[in-house]
Scaffold this motif. Structure first.
Motif, PDB file in Angstrom:
ATOM      1  N   UNK A 263       0.829  -1.203   0.000  1.00  0.00           N
ATOM      2  CA  UNK A 263       0.000   0.000   0.000  1.00  0.00           C
ATOM      3  C   UNK A 263       0.869   1.260   0.000  1.00  0.00           C
ATOM      4  N   UNK A 264       2.004   1.211   0.691  1.00  0.00           N
ATOM      5  CA  UNK A 264       2.954   2.324   0.610  1.00  0.00           C
ATOM      6  C   UNK A 264       3.460   2.496  -0.821  1.00  0.00           C
ATOM      7  N   UNK A 265       3.728   1.384  -1.477  1.00  0.00           N
ATOM      8  CA  UNK A 265       4.161   1.424  -2.874  1.00  0.00           C
ATOM      9  C   UNK A 265       3.097   2.091  -3.737  1.00  0.00           C
ATOM     10  N   UNK A 266       1.844   1.689  -3.538  1.00  0.00           N
ATOM     11  CA  UNK A 266       0.744   2.262  -4.323  1.00  0.00           C
ATOM     12  C   UNK A 266       0.599   3.758  -4.053  1.00  0.00           C
ATOM     13  N   UNK A 267       0.776   4.173  -2.802  1.00  0.00           N
ATOM     14  CA  UNK A 267       0.689   5.593  -2.470  1.00  0.00           C
ATOM     15  C   UNK A 267       1.767   6.381  -3.199  1.00  0.00           C
ATOM     16  N   UNK A 268       2.984   5.830  -3.231  1.00  0.00           N
ATOM     17  CA  UNK A 268       4.075   6.496  -3.946  1.00  0.00           C
ATOM     18  C   UNK A 268       3.781   6.574  -5.439  1.00  0.00           C
ATOM     19  N   UNK A 269       3.196   5.510  -5.991  1.00  0.00           N
ATOM     20  CA  UNK A 269       2.863   5.506  -7.411  1.00  0.00           C
ATOM     21  C   UNK A 269       1.786   6.537  -7.736  1.00  0.00           C
ATOM     22  N   UNK A 270       0.908   6.818  -6.790  1.00  0.00           N
ATOM     23  CA  UNK A 270      -0.115   7.843  -6.993  1.00  0.00           C
ATOM     24  C   UNK A 270       0.501   9.235  -6.991  1.00  0.00           C
ATOM     25  N   UNK A 271       1.377   9.503  -6.033  1.00  0.00           N
ATOM     26  CA  UNK A 271       1.994  10.824  -5.914  1.00  0.00           C
ATOM     27  C   UNK A 271       3.039  11.076  -6.988  1.00  0.00           C
ATOM     28  N   UNK A 272       3.666  10.003  -7.458  1.00  0.00           N
ATOM     29  CA  UNK A 272       4.716  10.117  -8.473  1.00  0.00           C
ATOM     30  C   UNK A 272       4.390   9.169  -9.618  1.00  0.00           C
ATOM     31  N   UNK A 273       3.437   9.527 -10.503  1.00  0.00           N
ATOM     32  CA  UNK A 273       2.991   8.626 -11.571  1.00  0.00           C
ATOM     33  C   UNK A 273       4.159   8.150 -12.435  1.00  0.00           C
ATOM     34  N   UNK A 274       4.102   6.892 -12.835  1.00  0.00           N
ATOM     35  CA  UNK A 274       5.242   6.250 -13.480  1.00  0.00           C
ATOM     36  C   UNK A 274       5.772   7.049 -14.667  1.00  0.00           C
ATOM     37  N   UNK A 275       4.912   7.300 -15.655  1.00  0.00           N
ATOM     38  CA  UNK A 275       5.365   7.971 -16.869  1.00  0.00           C
ATOM     39  C   UNK A 275       5.921   9.354 -16.604  1.00  0.00           C
ATOM     40  N   UNK A 276       5.187  10.141 -15.821  1.00  0.00           N
ATOM     41  CA  UNK A 276       5.621  11.503 -15.518  1.00  0.00           C
ATOM     42  C   UNK A 276       6.914  11.496 -14.717  1.00  0.00           C
ATOM     43  N   UNK A 277       7.019  10.562 -13.790  1.00  0.00           N
ATOM     44  CA  UNK A 277       8.205  10.532 -12.939  1.00  0.00           C
ATOM     45  C   UNK A 277       9.427  10.057 -13.716  1.00  0.00           C
ATOM     46  N   UNK A 278       9.242   9.043 -14.558  1.00  0.00           N
ATOM     47  CA  UNK A 278      10.352   8.559 -15.377  1.00  0.00           C
ATOM     48  C   UNK A 278      10.848   9.662 -16.310  1.00  0.00           C
ATOM     49  N   UNK A 279       9.909  10.401 -16.928  1.00  0.00           N
ATOM     50  CA  UNK A 279      10.298  11.494 -17.807  1.00  0.00           C
ATOM     51  C   UNK A 279      11.048  12.584 -17.069  1.00  0.00           C
ATOM     52  N   UNK A 280      10.555  12.943 -15.884  1.00  0.00           N
ATOM     53  CA  UNK A 280      11.224  13.978 -15.085  1.00  0.00           C
ATOM     54  C   UNK A 280      12.597  13.493 -14.618  1.00  0.00           C
ATOM     55  N   UNK A 281      12.695  12.216 -14.234  1.00  0.00           N
ATOM     56  CA  UNK A 281      13.975  11.676 -13.772  1.00  0.00           C
ATOM     57  C   UNK A 281      15.027  11.760 -14.873  1.00  0.00           C
ATOM     58  N   UNK A 282      14.627  11.432 -16.098  1.00  0.00           N
ATOM     59  CA  UNK A 282      15.578  11.507 -17.208  1.00  0.00           C
ATOM     60  C   UNK A 282      15.948  12.959 -17.513  1.00  0.00           C
ATOM     61  N   UNK A 283      14.949  13.849 -17.502  1.00  0.00           N
ATOM     62  CA  UNK A 283      15.214  15.249 -17.811  1.00  0.00           C
ATOM     63  C   UNK A 283      16.108  15.909 -16.760  1.00  0.00           C
ATOM     64  N   UNK A 284      15.899  15.536 -15.507  1.00  0.00           N
ATOM     65  CA  UNK A 284      16.675  16.109 -14.401  1.00  0.00           C
ATOM     66  C   UNK A 284      17.925  15.300 -14.082  1.00  0.00           C
ATOM     67  N   UNK A 285      18.179  14.285 -14.878  1.00  0.00           N
ATOM     68  CA  UNK A 285      19.341  13.417 -14.695  1.00  0.00           C
ATOM     69  C   UNK A 285      19.383  12.831 -13.280  1.00  0.00           C
TER      70      UNK A 285
END
Length: 471
Positions: A263-285
């Motif tokens: 459930x903690x994992x799911x909460x994190x996935x809600x606050x940091x959506x996979x696609x948006x977070x992966x894109x931001x992680x790559x952009x921000x290195x």
């Protein structure tokens, strides 16, 4: 990817698929004799052949990395180096062969060793309150997440569906979650001083009153995470059950720990959506502080989320994640990067994880090389919890992450580093490390004889004989 265990991994997966060497070689367009050399680690695997192997064996590249076999090898090395077992010398390659060719037997050896340790502790008067267990609930929960690379597609899908309905920007997510709790579940969220029903707790949910109380000592990002957890508790229970995938915990305590973790994992996935977070992680290195600011989460939450980005077809950089307290106790550990954590005893005192306590709030960076030549870009920073009252020290941990040196160019923390000159040699633990000249060593290695000479005082605290080559 062309590490020593790759050939053994290919052979094991081929045999599990019921394919002969000849049949697989024909699908790959190579001779059976050449495949035999690959499976015995006598030929390297090219990038093009690696891609063909993933298709022929119906696995992804991560399955061929040998990371799981490498972790098994480390575990076996720890176990078989225990002097109580009376094995003075383990011939070169035997442990690697067992881990790569017979992983089920290797896991059975580790399970028997855990059982023996528990029995030994019980006989010394350290019995567990509810009877003997081969594995503590906390260890079982940790292994559950570690064995699944800390990635759960069912929870990602559930979080994405809920997030699509919320349709809120990161800065508005806390408000959107609170509104959904109120409208969909008749639940009110209050922030109060930790007194009365909230005494001694940071979060408390009263199902009868439909009220979620949060302590006013929690920072904003932590309040948001607790609300997201509550929403997932109410809406993602079925997805969390599905994420177990038929796994049956050995005790009610382990089952509850795993459920809370999911459930903690799911909460994190809600606050940091996979696609948006992966894109931001790559952009921000992969700048963790910048990611935390963009998504309105804590440093630890942002770092932890990076370690879960292992979706097939859209993988992030494989990171390991570790959280350790000042006493060296590890309470969180995931290794998508294939870093071989030692299970018993402390870790290397030269590792950046321990040095980070000396510079609170600052990110420390280290290029670390293990004795087998594997190298990792590591970075670590302290995080501080909430003190219960004045005069009591606030809990402090170090959050550490790292990735294979081959991916260092994608991470901002490698900027300006000389990837060869700045390398620091570390070990898994002092008892398993063969480095002869380490001045930070706490214990001599178990597999070597001490070299004691009253006429010589070396710079290193222990002098020992080099391991004899295998015959």
């Amino acid at each position: 990817m062309a590490r020593a265990l790759l050939g053994r991994t290919i052979r094991r997966i081929r045999q599990e698929r019921g394919q002969t060497q000849g049949a697989l070689a024909a699908r790959l367009g190579i001779s059976a004799s050449y495949l035999n050399l690959i499976e015995h680690d006598q030929r390297a695997v090219t990038a093009s052949l690696l891609i063909k192997l993933t298709a022929a064996l119906e696995v992804d590249i991560a399955a061929l990395s040998g990371a799981s076999e490498r972790q098994l090898e480390v575990g076996l090395q720890e176990v078989l180096s225990d002097p109580m077992l009376g094995i003075e010398e383990m011939p070169e390659g035997e442990i690697a062969t067992l881990a790569g060719s017979a992983p089920n037997i290797a896991r059975a050896v580790l399970a028997l060793y855990r059982a023996w340790r528990v029995a030994r502790e019980d006989s010394g008067g350290i019995a567990l309150p509810t009877g003997r267990r081969i594995l503590l609930p906390t260890e079982e929960a940790r292994d559950f997440f570690h064995d699944r690379a800390n990635h759960f597609p069912a929870l990602e899908a559930a979080a994405e569906a809920i997030g699509a309905e919320l349709a809120a920007a990161p800065a508005e997510m806390n408000h959107a979650i609170a509104e959904r709790l109120r409208r969909a579940h008749g639940l009110t969220v209050t922030v109060a001083a930790p007194v009365g029903t909230l005494a001694g707790a940071l979060r408390r949910y009263d199902p009868a009153a439909r009220r979620l109380e949060l302590s006013d000592s929690l920072p904003r990002e932590s309040r948001g995470f607790h609300m997201a957890f509550q929403l997932m508790l109410l809406e993602a229970g079925e997805a969390a059950q599905g994420a177990l995938g038929g796994f049956e915990p050995s005790s009610p305590e382990a089952a509850q720990l795993i459920r809370i973790g999911l459930l903690n994992y799911a909460a994190a996935a809600l606050l940091m959506p996979y696609g948006a977070y992966l894109g931001a992680a790559r952009a921000l290195r992969h700048d963790v502080e910048a990611l935390a600011a963009r998504f309105g989460v804590s440093f630890e939450q942002a770092a932890h989320r990076l370690s879960t980005l292992q979706r097939e077809g859209a993988r992030g950089v494989p990171f390991f994640f570790l959280r350790v307290d000042p006493a060296g106790n590890v309470d969180k550990r995931f290794s998508a990067a294939g870093f071989p954590f030692a299970r018993y005893g402390g870790s290397c005192p030269k590792w950046i994880v321990h040095q980070a306590f000396a510079t609170p709030g600052q990110i420390r960076v280290q290029l670390a090389q293990l004795p087998d030549g594997a190298a990792f870009l590591c970075f670590a920073r302290t995080v501080q919890g909430v003190a219960a009252r004045w005069g009591e020290p606030a809990p402090v941990h170090v959050v550490a992450m790292g990735c294979d040196i081959a991916r260092a160019g994608e991470v901002v923390y490698a900027q300006g580093l000389d990837l060869e000159a700045a390398m620091v040699g570390i070990g898994l633990s002092c008892r398993l490390c063969d480095r002869l000249d380490c001045r930070s060593r706490a214990f001599p290695p178990l597999e070597h004889r001490l070299a004691l000479d009253p006429l010589v005082e070396g710079a290193a605290p222990w002098r020992f004989e080099a391991k004899r080559p295998a015959r």
